[in-house]
Design an enzyme around this catalytic site. Structure first.
Site, short mmCIF file in Angstrom:
data_model
loop_
_atom_site.label_atom_id
_atom_site.label_comp_id
_atom_site.label_asym_id
_atom_site.label_seq_id
_atom_site.Cartn_x
_atom_site.Cartn_y
_atom_site.Cartn_z
N HIS A 1 -35.68 -85.78 -15.05
CA HIS A 1 -35.86 -85.55 -13.62
C HIS A 1 -36.08 -84.08 -13.29
O HIS A 1 -35.67 -83.61 -12.22
CB HIS A 1 -34.70 -86.12 -12.82
CG HIS A 1 -35.11 -86.54 -11.43
ND1 HIS A 1 -36.34 -87.11 -11.14
CD2 HIS A 1 -34.46 -86.46 -10.23
CE1 HIS A 1 -36.43 -87.35 -9.85
NE2 HIS A 1 -35.31 -86.98 -9.27
N HIS B 1 -28.94 -83.03 -10.88
CA HIS B 1 -30.38 -83.05 -10.64
C HIS B 1 -31.11 -81.93 -11.38
O HIS B 1 -30.54 -80.86 -11.63
CB HIS B 1 -30.65 -82.90 -9.14
CG HIS B 1 -31.30 -84.11 -8.54
ND1 HIS B 1 -30.58 -85.24 -8.20
CD2 HIS B 1 -32.58 -84.38 -8.22
CE1 HIS B 1 -31.40 -86.14 -7.69
NE2 HIS B 1 -32.63 -85.65 -7.69
N SER C 1 -26.38 -82.40 -6.89
CA SER C 1 -27.21 -81.19 -6.93
C SER C 1 -26.61 -80.16 -7.87
O SER C 1 -25.39 -80.00 -7.92
CB SER C 1 -27.32 -80.59 -5.53
OG SER C 1 -27.93 -79.31 -5.57
N GLU D 1 -32.87 -93.72 -9.98
CA GLU D 1 -31.65 -92.93 -10.08
C GLU D 1 -30.63 -93.39 -9.06
O GLU D 1 -30.91 -93.48 -7.87
CB GLU D 1 -31.96 -91.43 -9.91
CG GLU D 1 -32.80 -91.12 -8.71
CD GLU D 1 -33.16 -89.65 -8.64
OE1 GLU D 1 -34.36 -89.37 -8.60
OE2 GLU D 1 -32.25 -88.81 -8.61
N TYR E 1 -34.09 -94.13 -5.59
CA TYR E 1 -32.70 -93.77 -5.34
C TYR E 1 -31.98 -95.02 -4.87
O TYR E 1 -32.25 -95.53 -3.80
CB TYR E 1 -32.61 -92.70 -4.25
CG TYR E 1 -33.15 -91.37 -4.68
CD1 TYR E 1 -34.51 -91.15 -4.68
CD2 TYR E 1 -32.31 -90.36 -5.09
CE1 TYR E 1 -35.02 -89.93 -5.09
CE2 TYR E 1 -32.81 -89.14 -5.49
CZ TYR E 1 -34.16 -88.93 -5.48
OH TYR E 1 -34.66 -87.72 -5.88
#
Length: 858
Positions: A132, A241, A345, A534, A550
């Site tokens: 990703h 991520h 994140s 994901e 997502y």
């Protein structure tokens, strides 16, 4: 979304018993209740370059039309492990340094494997996953919505990934030898934060109370050991991520996970020894011995080698990367795989408004109502490359710790299950609030308004915002020009307001997939669940899986932040995955096959690509491709940590993407005539940057930017550029050129001219009051560039001859910025101090000690 991400768990472990209690109970009895004889596996590792076109192609991930590739940070890889039972079943796991896997890529890879090996490798036992990264070339998926920003299908991007996967699997197959596999787990606390905490809080409080954190902190690692060769690789799964590199970055990069893999593969050359001097291991550490120091003779020798000028090459084989020149045994392969990162994140400092530096709005991630002003900050802020390094390094160090301490051996049989499902109309049985059951359906794919808002890692444009459950009348009008969603679709997707009804858009071909795979792989007590997308943290916890686009929980879906708006198939998507994975697990335990009534479409022949090809390349009159445009300064000497630049007249990198090659080299003089390559464009320290003077110009330039590593050997160096030009008529022509030579200093004494950097060991008293640094084994210190400054008198000069020759009254003082990073905690501090000009690094060391007080330095 066309991505295969995977979550893994141990059948006998403690981390997943709350996900599917009844299934895990059955698997525990199957795996842990019986005594196993020593199992024997065949293990094989492989990897291959999948970097792709480093120019003109839009990058996949942020959907930012202005993010166009223009160089290489470091190269992308396909990394593979194969585990086989002798005369039994086998599985293949592929981890791509790419934004995501691709349905059409998988279809074509399986076709090639069947042509090469028959039915040995097929869609049932081959899993393909992506890390990703948002810094890789796009255009390699087959559905319209994923290739709009890349101007459609990009054949170069597609071909290099298919070729790379095939080659890496072939390599792993050829490397199959008897071996063992070990598994280990551990928490990594500082590499990810929840970027949608308001949505996470909408999950039931009772469920949230079961977990200490609002993101998964556990890393799971498997270690492969060849019976004869020893350790040959490792794969690990951890959720964060690939967005340390920002939406404005234009250099191809594997982001933090690609960086971690690069660091660990380089570290493997000397297992168990971390090069603490730079914090990053170096690939080429033994080619050139370290001289005692730089001399005037070495500087003079460097000045005798001028830029070579461009010259033609017969082909590109000369650009084979350094790593391939050093292999006398199978290479160590280390992959840092993705997990349930949907709301995780790597920008761990939090989200801030770029206009006020205040925190963003908690519920909508906006700044005064504007979503495009809210950005997350990585630990190296404002340097995205440093943030990438830090998050990658944290994952690398945790993986090394787990690798070195792994002792639980994986034992047991290999098995797998795979099926295709129609997620546009899948019936799902769910519980009602009254305790009964009802049947609901998933929906044709659709994207919500909050999808266009992006995330705090990469905000969208216009007036979209996260948490929007109503939509905007203007954008609904724009949407209706493409496709007006019907009443049934609106009700099915509620509360999501539909921005793009992608599942029902069919022109010029399908905009989004309907037929999707799910897959389960078992290797002894390790189970890997693979799905095309994901998961958010809690969705992954509920399923221990990874997702199609997502996938959020039902509760998070109601909030309609980015992750909820990107859950394509409606609010019951997670329930559908849980239901269907239960069927796979039941079939595996019962040793039954799983029937499938669907096959995904092959849309390769329908693809449309609007990216113009390279027409021709040119240089000014009298200039050759490979000539130096901006050379290294003559008679120059650089110290560790300095940056060296050279710019060459070049051509478009799309003419030859130099797969498994290099556009850039740093060469070192070995003796008086032999130039040895020591760094290439797959090294962290060397960046290849490509540019045009104007958008449609046929001329272009290549800038090689090398930041001298802390552990680089002193000596004479030069930089070399490789490329390929396209004439107006005729075939592609390869070329090369070199910069002038320059000297690299080994010690601190010679580095005082341009600043200096060095590492010291520090012994601080535990009782010292308010010590400026936590007690650290090593501290990395870099003296920044100095600037003229006149102010208060300097501190007492150090008792050295170098300092004694400087007269503070006659020499302008300089302000010196000192950056310090403690390697054990990653904390950074900055000190500013004034000094008389002309002090060498030994004086700098004194000044640092002056700030620290009464401490001992080695």
């Amino acid at each position: 979304m066309e991505v295969s991400a995977c979550l893994c768990y141990q059948v006998c472990g403690s981390g997943s018993s709350r996900i599917w209690p009844w299934i895990l109970l059955v698997l525990v009895l199957q795996n842990c209740g019986l005594a196993f004889s020593a199992s024997s596996y065949m293990v094989g590792m492989g990897s291959f370059d999948i970097t792709g076109p480093a120019a003109d192609v839009n990058m996949m991930g942020y959907a930012n039309t202005e993010q166009i590739a223009s160089g290489i940070h470091f190269r992308l890889k396909s990394r593979v492990f194969i585990v086989a039972e002798p005369n039994g079943k086998r599985v293949v796991f592929v981890n791509l340094d790419a934004c995501m896997a691709s349905q059409i890529v998988t279809i074509k890879v399986i076709e090639r494997l069947k042509a090469r090996y028959g039915d040995l490798y097929n869609e049932n036992n081959v899993a393909i996953s992506g890390i990703h990264t948002h810094a890789g070339p796009g255009g390699y998926l087959q559905y319209v919505v994923y290739i709009v920003t890349s101007l459609g299908f990009v054949r170069q991007s597609f071909d290099v990934i298919v070729d790379g996967i095939e080659q890496s699997i072939v390599e792993a197959h050829n490397n199959l030898h008897p071996g063992k596999i070990f598994v280990n787990k551990g928490d990594l606390l500082d590499a990810g934060v929840n970027r949608s905490p308001s949505a996470y809080l909408n999950n039931p409080a009772e469920e949230r109370s079961k977990y200490q954190y609002n993101v998964d902190k556990e890393m799971t690692l498997i270690k492969f050991v060849d019976d004869e060769l020893g350790p040959v690789g490792s794969f690990n799964w951890f959720a964060t991520h690939g967005t340390s590199m920002s939406r404005t970055n234009s250099l191809i990069s594997g982001d933090n996970k690609g960086a971690a893999a690069r660091f660990m593969e380089d570290w493997s050359d000397d297992l168990g020894s971390l090069h603490r001097t730079s914090g990053l291991p170096r690939r080429v550490s033994t080619i050139i011995p370290e001289p005692n120091g730089i001399t005037d003779d070495l500087i003079q020798l460097a000045s005798s080698y001028e830029a070579s000028g461009g010259r033609r090459l017969a082909g590109s084989s000369i650009t084979k990367r350094i790593r391939s020149l050093q292999q006398n045994k199978p290479k160590f392969v280390s992959a840092f795989c993705q997990s349930n990162c949907g709301d995780v994140s790597p920008n761990v400092l939090g989200t801030f408004c770029i206009d006020t530096n205040l925190p963003c709005d908690f519920n909508h991630s906006t700044c005064n109502g504007k979503n495009e002003l809210c950005y997350g900050r990585g630990p190296g802020y404002p340097d995205e490359f440093e943030s990438t390094r830090i998050i990658g390094n944290r994952q690398f160090l945790k993986a090394v710790d787990l690798f070195n301490s792994a002792s639980e051996e994986i034992q047991g049989k290999i098995d797998y299950r795979h099926t295709y499902l129609d997620f546009s109309q899948l019936e799902v049985n769910v519980s009602t609030s009254a305790g009964g059951q009802q049947t609901v359906k998933t929906c044709p794919a659709a994207m919500g308004f909050a999808f266009a808002a992006g995330t705090t890692d990469g905000p969208g444009a216009f007036d979209f915002s996260q948490g929007d459950v109503k939509g905007n009348p203007f954008w609904k009008l724009v949407r209706n020009l493409l496709k007006t969603p019907g009443k049934e679709q609106v009700e099915c997707q509620a509360p999501k307001p539909i921005l793009l009804d992608t599942g029902e858009m069919k022109e010029p071909y399908d905009w989004a997939p309907a037929i999707l795979p799910i897959q389960m792989i078992r290797i002894g007590q390790l189970v890997i669940l693979c799905v095309p997308g994901e998961f958010t943290t809690m969705a992954g916890r509920r399923l221990r899986d990874a997702v199609k686009n997502y996938i959020t929980t039902f509760e998070e879906y109601q909030i309609q932040r980015y992750e909820g708006a990107s859950t394509l198939y409606g609010p019951h998507t997670l329930s559908a995955y849980i239901q269907e994975f239960q069927k796979l697990a039941t079939a595996m335990v019962a040793n039954k096959e799983v029937p499938t009534n669907f096959q995904p479409p092959d849309l390769l022949n329908k693809q449309i690509g609007l990216l113009p090809g390279v027409v021709f390349d040119s240089t000014p009159l009298g200039v050759k491709f490979g000539d130096v445009r901006s050379d290294v300064p003559g008679n120059s000497t650089f110290n560790k940590g300095s940056t060296v630049n050279a710019t060459f007249y070049s051509a478009c990198p799309r003419n030859d993407i130099l797969t498994d090659g290099s556009f850039a080299l740093v060469e070192k003089l070995d003796g008086n005539s032999n130039w040895v390559p020591v760094y290439d464009d797959d090294d962290w320290s060397l960046r290849f940057k490509w540019s045009r003077p104007a958008r449609l110009s046929s001329r272009s330039f290549a800038t090689l930017e090398w930041t001298v590593p802390e552990d680089a050997a002193s000596g004479v160096y030069r930089m070399r550029h490789f490329g390929a030009s396209k004439p107006m008529f005729g075939s592609i022509r390869h070329f090369t050129g070199t910069s002038s030579a320059f000297a690299i200093s080994a010690g601190a004494l010679a580095a005082g001219r341009a600043g200096c950097s060095f590492v010291i060991s520090r012994k601080a008293s535990q009782e010292q009051k308010n010590p400026p640094l936590a007690v650290a084994a090593h501290v990395k210190i870099r003296i920044g560039s100095t600037t003229p400054f006149s102010s208060r008198p300097p501190p007492p000069p150090p008792p050295t001859q170098a300092a004694a020759t400087d007269d503070p009254s006659s020499t302008p003082r300089k302000r010196v910025t000192v950056d310090l990073e403690a390697e054990d905690d990653g904390r950074q501090r900055m000190y500013t101090h004034e000094e008389p000009g002309g002090l060498e690094c030994i004086a700098h060391l004194y000044l640092i000690a002056h700030f620290f007080g009464d401490e001992q330095f080695n």
